[in-house]
Each structure stands twice: as structure tokens, then as C-alpha cells.
Design a protein around this motif. Structure first.
Motif, PDB file in Angstrom:
ATOM      1  N   ARG A   1      -6.691  -3.979  -4.075  1.00 39.20           N
ATOM      2  CA  ARG A   1      -5.661  -3.159  -3.438  1.00 39.20           C
ATOM      3  C   ARG A   1      -5.572  -1.824  -4.162  1.00 39.20           C
ATOM      4  NH1 ARG A   1      -2.720  -3.978   1.155  1.00 39.20           N
ATOM      5  NH2 ARG A   1      -0.750  -3.541   0.102  1.00 39.20           N
ATOM      6  N   THR A   2      -5.812  -0.741  -3.444  1.00 38.65           N
ATOM      7  CA  THR A   2      -5.693   0.587  -4.025  1.00 38.65           C
ATOM      8  C   THR A   2      -4.238   1.038  -3.937  1.00 38.65           C
ATOM      9  OG1 THR A   2      -6.075   1.746  -1.932  1.00 38.65           O
ATOM     10  CG2 THR A   2      -8.021   1.102  -3.224  1.00 38.65           C
ATOM     11  N   TRP A   3      -3.915   2.100  -4.652  1.00 33.54           N
ATOM     12  CA  TRP A   3      -2.558   2.633  -4.570  1.00 33.54           C
ATOM     13  C   TRP A   3      -2.262   3.182  -3.176  1.00 33.54           C
ATOM     14  CZ3 TRP A   3       1.290   1.311  -7.328  1.00 33.54           C
ATOM     15  CH2 TRP A   3       1.120   0.945  -8.665  1.00 33.54           C
ATOM     16  N   TYR A   4      -3.312   3.646  -2.494  1.00 30.25           N
ATOM     17  CA  TYR A   4      -3.128   4.084  -1.101  1.00 30.25           C
ATOM     18  C   TYR A   4      -2.682   2.902  -0.239  1.00 30.25           C
ATOM     19  CZ  TYR A   4      -4.177   5.537   3.661  1.00 30.25           C
ATOM     20  OH  TYR A   4      -4.090   5.801   5.003  1.00 30.25           O
TER      21      TYR A   4
ATOM     22  N   THR B   1      -1.128   0.261  -1.253  1.00 26.03           N
ATOM     23  CA  THR B   1       0.244  -0.088  -1.641  1.00 26.03           C
ATOM     24  C   THR B   1       1.257   0.848  -1.005  1.00 26.03           C
ATOM     25  OG1 THR B   1      -0.539  -0.944  -3.776  1.00 26.03           O
ATOM     26  CG2 THR B   1       1.807  -0.411  -3.599  1.00 26.03           C
ATOM     27  N   LEU B   2       1.011   2.155  -1.101  1.00 26.11           N
ATOM     28  CA  LEU B   2       1.962   3.135  -0.568  1.00 26.11           C
ATOM     29  C   LEU B   2       2.071   3.047   0.949  1.00 26.11           C
ATOM     30  CD1 LEU B   2       1.066   6.220  -2.810  1.00 26.11           C
ATOM     31  CD2 LEU B   2       3.104   4.766  -2.946  1.00 26.11           C
ATOM     32  N   LEU B   3       0.929   2.825   1.631  1.00 22.14           N
ATOM     33  CA  LEU B   3       0.967   2.707   3.089  1.00 22.14           C
ATOM     34  C   LEU B   3       1.760   1.470   3.505  1.00 22.14           C
ATOM     35  CD1 LEU B   3       0.057   3.686   5.867  1.00 22.14           C
ATOM     36  CD2 LEU B   3      -2.023   2.306   5.590  1.00 22.14           C
ATOM     37  N   THR B   4       1.532   0.361   2.807  1.00 26.48           N
ATOM     38  CA  THR B   4       2.268  -0.869   3.107  1.00 26.48           C
ATOM     39  C   THR B   4       3.758  -0.681   2.863  1.00 26.48           C
ATOM     40  OG1 THR B   4       0.353  -2.195   2.465  1.00 26.48           O
ATOM     41  CG2 THR B   4       2.459  -3.327   2.576  1.00 26.48           C
ATOM     42  N   MET B   5       4.102  -0.004   1.780  1.00 25.44           N
ATOM     43  CA  MET B   5       5.510   0.248   1.473  1.00 25.44           C
ATOM     44  C   MET B   5       6.153   1.125   2.539  1.00 25.44           C
ATOM     45  SD  MET B   5       5.178   0.803  -2.675  1.00 25.44           S
ATOM     46  CE  MET B   5       6.798   1.540  -2.821  1.00 25.44           C
ATOM     47  N   LEU B   6       5.439   2.156   2.982  1.00 25.86           N
ATOM     48  CA  LEU B   6       5.983   3.073   3.991  1.00 25.86           C
ATOM     49  C   LEU B   6       6.265   2.341   5.298  1.00 25.86           C
ATOM     50  CD1 LEU B   6       6.727   5.903   4.981  1.00 25.86           C
ATOM     51  CD2 LEU B   6       4.300   6.256   5.533  1.00 25.86           C
ATOM     52  N   ILE B   7       5.282   1.568   5.767  1.00 24.34           N
ATOM     53  CA  ILE B   7       5.469   0.826   7.021  1.00 24.34           C
ATOM     54  C   ILE B   7       6.587  -0.199   6.881  1.00 24.34           C
ATOM     55  CG2 ILE B   7       4.371  -0.788   8.629  1.00 24.34           C
ATOM     56  CD1 ILE B   7       1.726   0.636   8.076  1.00 24.34           C
ATOM     57  N   THR B   8       6.667  -0.832   5.710  1.00 22.31           N
ATOM     58  CA  THR B   8       7.713  -1.829   5.476  1.00 22.31           C
ATOM     59  C   THR B   8       9.097  -1.191   5.467  1.00 22.31           C
ATOM     60  OG1 THR B   8       6.196  -3.232   4.214  1.00 22.31           O
ATOM     61  CG2 THR B   8       8.553  -3.582   3.863  1.00 22.31           C
ATOM     62  N   ILE B   9       9.204  -0.036   4.861  1.00 20.78           N
ATOM     63  CA  ILE B   9      10.505   0.660   4.817  1.00 20.78           C
ATOM     64  C   ILE B   9      10.954   1.037   6.223  1.00 20.78           C
ATOM     65  CG2 ILE B   9      11.650   2.798   4.118  1.00 20.78           C
ATOM     66  CD1 ILE B   9      10.049   2.642   1.502  1.00 20.78           C
ATOM     67  N   VAL B  10      10.043   1.623   6.993  1.00 15.17           N
ATOM     68  CA  VAL B  10      10.395   2.046   8.355  1.00 15.17           C
ATOM     69  C   VAL B  10      10.680   0.832   9.242  1.00 15.17           C
ATOM     70  CG1 VAL B  10       9.607   3.247  10.429  1.00 15.17           C
ATOM     71  CG2 VAL B  10       9.079   4.187   8.174  1.00 15.17           C
ATOM     72  N   GLY B  11       9.741  -0.124   9.246  1.00 20.31           N
ATOM     73  CA  GLY B  11       9.922  -1.306  10.082  1.00 20.31           C
ATOM     74  C   GLY B  11      11.129  -2.129   9.684  1.00 20.31           C
ATOM     75  N   GLY B  12      11.307  -2.319   8.370  1.00 28.63           N
ATOM     76  CA  GLY B  12      12.428  -3.108   7.891  1.00 28.63           C
ATOM     77  C   GLY B  12      13.772  -2.461   8.165  1.00 28.63           C
TER      78      GLY B  12
ATOM     79  N   PRO C   1      13.205 -10.593   3.564  1.00 24.68           N
ATOM     80  CA  PRO C   1      12.444  -9.393   3.185  1.00 24.68           C
ATOM     81  C   PRO C   1      11.284  -9.625   2.218  1.00 24.68           C
ATOM     82  CG  PRO C   1      14.737  -8.814   3.376  1.00 24.68           C
ATOM     83  CD  PRO C   1      14.660 -10.310   3.544  1.00 24.68           C
ATOM     84  N   PRO C   2      11.421 -10.477   1.162  1.00 23.68           N
ATOM     85  CA  PRO C   2      10.249 -10.720   0.304  1.00 23.68           C
ATOM     86  C   PRO C   2       9.094 -11.382   1.047  1.00 23.68           C
ATOM     87  CG  PRO C   2      12.270 -11.390  -0.806  1.00 23.68           C
ATOM     88  CD  PRO C   2      12.625 -11.128   0.620  1.00 23.68           C
ATOM     89  N   LEU C   3       9.411 -12.242   2.010  1.00 23.14           N
ATOM     90  CA  LEU C   3       8.356 -12.865   2.814  1.00 23.14           C
ATOM     91  C   LEU C   3       7.632 -11.811   3.645  1.00 23.14           C
ATOM     92  CD1 LEU C   3      10.213 -16.043   4.212  1.00 23.14           C
ATOM     93  CD2 LEU C   3       9.024 -15.755   2.021  1.00 23.14           C
ATOM     94  N   ILE C   4       8.408 -10.895   4.218  1.00 22.57           N
ATOM     95  CA  ILE C   4       7.831  -9.827   5.036  1.00 22.57           C
ATOM     96  C   ILE C   4       6.960  -8.916   4.181  1.00 22.57           C
ATOM     97  CG2 ILE C   4       8.369  -7.823   6.477  1.00 22.57           C
ATOM     98  CD1 ILE C   4      11.025  -9.289   7.196  1.00 22.57           C
ATOM     99  N   GLY C   5       7.499  -8.501   3.032  1.00 25.06           N
ATOM    100  CA  GLY C   5       6.751  -7.604   2.153  1.00 25.06           C
ATOM    101  C   GLY C   5       5.477  -8.240   1.631  1.00 25.06           C
ATOM    102  N   TRP C   6       5.575  -9.507   1.220  1.00 32.55           N
ATOM    103  CA  TRP C   6       4.403 -10.197   0.685  1.00 32.55           C
ATOM    104  C   TRP C   6       3.338 -10.377   1.765  1.00 32.55           C
ATOM    105  CZ3 TRP C   6       3.667 -11.773  -4.407  1.00 32.55           C
ATOM    106  CH2 TRP C   6       2.521 -12.537  -4.654  1.00 32.55           C
ATOM    107  N   ALA C   7       3.747 -10.799   2.961  1.00 31.48           N
ATOM    108  CA  ALA C   7       2.802 -10.986   4.063  1.00 31.48           C
ATOM    109  C   ALA C   7       2.131  -9.670   4.421  1.00 31.48           C
ATOM    110  CB  ALA C   7       3.522 -11.559   5.283  1.00 31.48           C
ATOM    111  N   ALA C   8       2.872  -8.572   4.350  1.00 35.49           N
ATOM    112  CA  ALA C   8       2.303  -7.266   4.654  1.00 35.49           C
ATOM    113  C   ALA C   8       1.250  -6.859   3.628  1.00 35.49           C
ATOM    114  CB  ALA C   8       3.418  -6.219   4.697  1.00 35.49           C
ATOM    115  N   ALA C   9       1.494  -7.189   2.351  1.00 29.17           N
ATOM    116  CA  ALA C   9       0.556  -6.811   1.284  1.00 29.17           C
ATOM    117  C   ALA C   9      -0.633  -7.755   1.208  1.00 29.17           C
ATOM    118  CB  ALA C   9       1.283  -6.777  -0.057  1.00 29.17           C
ATOM    119  N   ALA C  10      -0.430  -9.019   1.548  1.00 30.44           N
ATOM    120  CA  ALA C  10      -1.473 -10.040   1.390  1.00 30.44           C
ATOM    121  C   ALA C  10      -2.264 -10.274   2.671  1.00 30.44           C
ATOM    122  CB  ALA C  10      -0.846 -11.356   0.925  1.00 30.44           C
TER     123      ALA C  10
END
Length: 318
Positions: free
Chosen positions: A50-53, A55-66, A165-174
């Protein structure tokens, strides 16, 4: 001279319907789950690059979607509870009871953004979208429409929705490592332990607010634990959950295979003791303030917010 008749903008009304201040803490837990997953991958503990890109993309989509999905759930909740919100000081100024927006408009807004927000997670993984839709469904139909006005265990069972939310975030990253068609299989016990942390935290957190606002829920005919069983019984129940939180923080010591760092046990134990003290300090016989509220219950409620945030941040740091 200030014009007191100026109505708030439609944008500010939508923001109030979404209850963004409540969402912030939920988003912190989802983001921390993403960071924990990606940090473990960078240390070779998870077989994925997992690159930092990423990570940041996953975080951005999670913030907006969540934010959209949770905000939509809150708006629908306000629509359904508009008949009782006017009876409580804490909620009487919300957009619907105060006449800032019609119930139908609030409902339409909530449905649209909750669907858009949950659907956005399909960009990352269908399991992230599944748990987002599950959270919306559970909060709206199970908690708001079924449990809230029927049982004193409303916030206990209903807490499942706020624990996702942790389930959503983890599933998005994994996404690349969870090929199973079982939505409960997220490839690690860690997201489920984070789910349990929020689930066990929710009752004492919310009951402290109910104690602080003693009488308001009874006026609105909402059977909160303290209104049905009394303040003393509610505090006993809150202390039980504090013990369970302490036990959960000890899991890495007794179960090294969980994947959580051992140092987190020490940090989590200290934070749980710090928070638990505020619960033990609540006194059912304490003289109430001029508004009929219990000051020490308010302090416990505020401390619970810091506690949950620090528990998740500590897991990222250690």
C-alpha cells in the motif's frame, strides 16, 4: 441593529440535519482503521503493498462517503423524531421542529445523500459499501423506528450502527486481500475488535448524556435506561461496560495473534482507567444545577468523547 428574523441558509440547514459534529468522531475511527491496516502492511504484517497515495485516496473516499451516509442517516432520524424533538431542550431548535425546513424535504435530503454516500464505497470494495448500507439501515429502521421508543436497551442494540466505521474503513483499505464472499470476513480480527470497542463504549457514553439531561427523555416518552430503571441502576450498568472495555484493551496481551501491538494494552488500560473514573464519579444523589441537570454526568460524557478518540489514535501511534 442585528436582524433577528434572518433565516439560515439552506446549506446551513442541511449541515444541521447531518449533525456533522457527531460524524467527526465516527470518521476518526474509520480513518484510524485505514491507517492501522496500511501501517501493518508497510511493516510486512499484512501481505499487501500500500502506497501513501493508496492510503490518502482511501481516506478521502471514506471521509466523503462516510460523511454523506452518516449525515443522511441523521437527517432521516430527525425527520422521524420531529414529533418528539420539540419536547426536549437539546433538540427543540433542530431544523424541523423550529420550522426551518419541512419534514418531507429533510427526509428526501437524507435518503438521497445516504444512498450516494454508501454507493461511493463501491469504488473501493463492495464490502465497504455493504457495511455502510448496513449502518444506514440499522440506524434508521432498527434503532430509530423500532428500538428507540420501545425499550430501555435502545442505545445498547442501536449502538451496532455507530460501531461500523472501522469495518468500513478496514474493508476499504484491505480491498485486494478480502476475496471471500462473506461480508463478515475482513481478513483480520482487528476491525472486529475496533467494532467491539465502539459498541462497548456507546452505552456509558450515551447514558451519561441521558443522566445529564434527566427528565427530558421522559418528557418525550423515550424509555432511556435512567428514566425506566433509575439513575443508580444505569450507573451500575455503565460500570459493567467500563470493565468490559478494560478487558478488551487487554486482548493483545492474552491473544498475541490478534495482530494488535502489545504496547496498546498498556495505553488502553491507562485510558480506560482515566475514563472509568469519570463514570465512578457520577453521583445519583448529586444536587442538580439550575436547569435540573447532573454536572458530573456532563463531565463523564465529554471525557468519553476524548477517550474514544485517544483509544483509536493511540493504536495508530503505537
Amino acid at each position: 441593529m442585528e436582524n433577528l428574523d434572518v433565516k439560515p441558509s439552506l446549506f446551513s440547514i442541511f449541515i444541521k440535519l447531518m449533525k456533522l459534529r457527531v460524524i467527526v468522531l465516527l470518521q476518526i475511527t474509520a480513518i484510524c482503521a485505514i491507517l492501522v491496516h496500511d501501517l501493518l502492511s508497510r511493516h510486512g504484517l499484512i501481505n499487501i503493498e500500500r502506497t501513501w497515495y493508496d492510503t490518502l485516496l482511501t481516506m478521502l473516499i471514506t471521509i466523503v462517503g462516510g460523511t454523506l451516509s452518516a449525515g443522511g442517516s441523521n437527517a432521516i432520524n430527525m425527520w422521524y423524531d420531529s414529533d418528539i424533538d420539540g419536547h426536549m431542550n437539546r433538540t427543540k431548535d433542530r431544523p424541523i421542529p423550529s420550522g426551518q425546513i419541512s419534514p418531507k424535504a429533510a427526509l428526501f435530503f437524507g435518503i438521497i445523500i445516504s444512498i450516494l454516500g454508501s454507493s461511493l464505497f463501491f469504488v473501493l470494495h463492495w464490502k465497504a459499501a455493504f457495511w455502510s448500507f448496513f449502518s444506514v439501515f440499522f440506524y434508521v429502521f432498527i434503532y430509530t423506528m423500532w428500538l428507540k421508543r420501545r425499550t430501555s436497551q435502545n442505545i445498547v442494540i442501536g449502538g451496532i450502527a455507530g460501531s461500523t466505521p472501522p469495518l468500513i474503513g478496514w474493508a476499504a483499505a484491505a480491498a485486494e486481500t478480502i476475496d471471500s464472499t462473506n461480508p463478515f470476513d475482513l481478513g483480520s480480527p482487528i476491525p472486529w475488535m475496533l467494532f467491539a470497542l465502539i459498541f462497548l463504549w456507546t452505552p456509558p457514553h450515551f447514558w451519561a448524556l441521558a443522566l445529564y439531561r434527566s427528565g427530558e427523555y421522559a418528557k418525550a416518552k423515550v424509555p432511556m435506561m435512567n428514566e425506566v430503571k433509575g439513575a443508580a441502576h444505569t450507573l451500575k450498568q455503565s460500570k459493567v461496560y467500563c470493565f468490559l472495555l478494560f478487558f478488551l484493551g487487554s486482548v493483545p496481551y492474552f491473544w498475541p495473534e490478534s495482530g494488535l501491538p502489545l504496547l496498546w494494552t498498556l495505553v488502553a488500560s491507562g485510558l480506560t482507567l482515566w475514563y472509568s473514573k469519570s463514570v465512578w464519579d457520577i453521583d445519583p444523589t448529586e444536587p442538580v444545577d439550575k436547569n435540573g441537570r447532573m454536572p458530573k454526568a456532563a463531565k463523564s460524557f465529554i471525557r468519553s468523547l476524548y477517550y474514544l478518540g485517544w483509544m483509536f489514535l493511540a493504536l495508530v501511534i503505537v
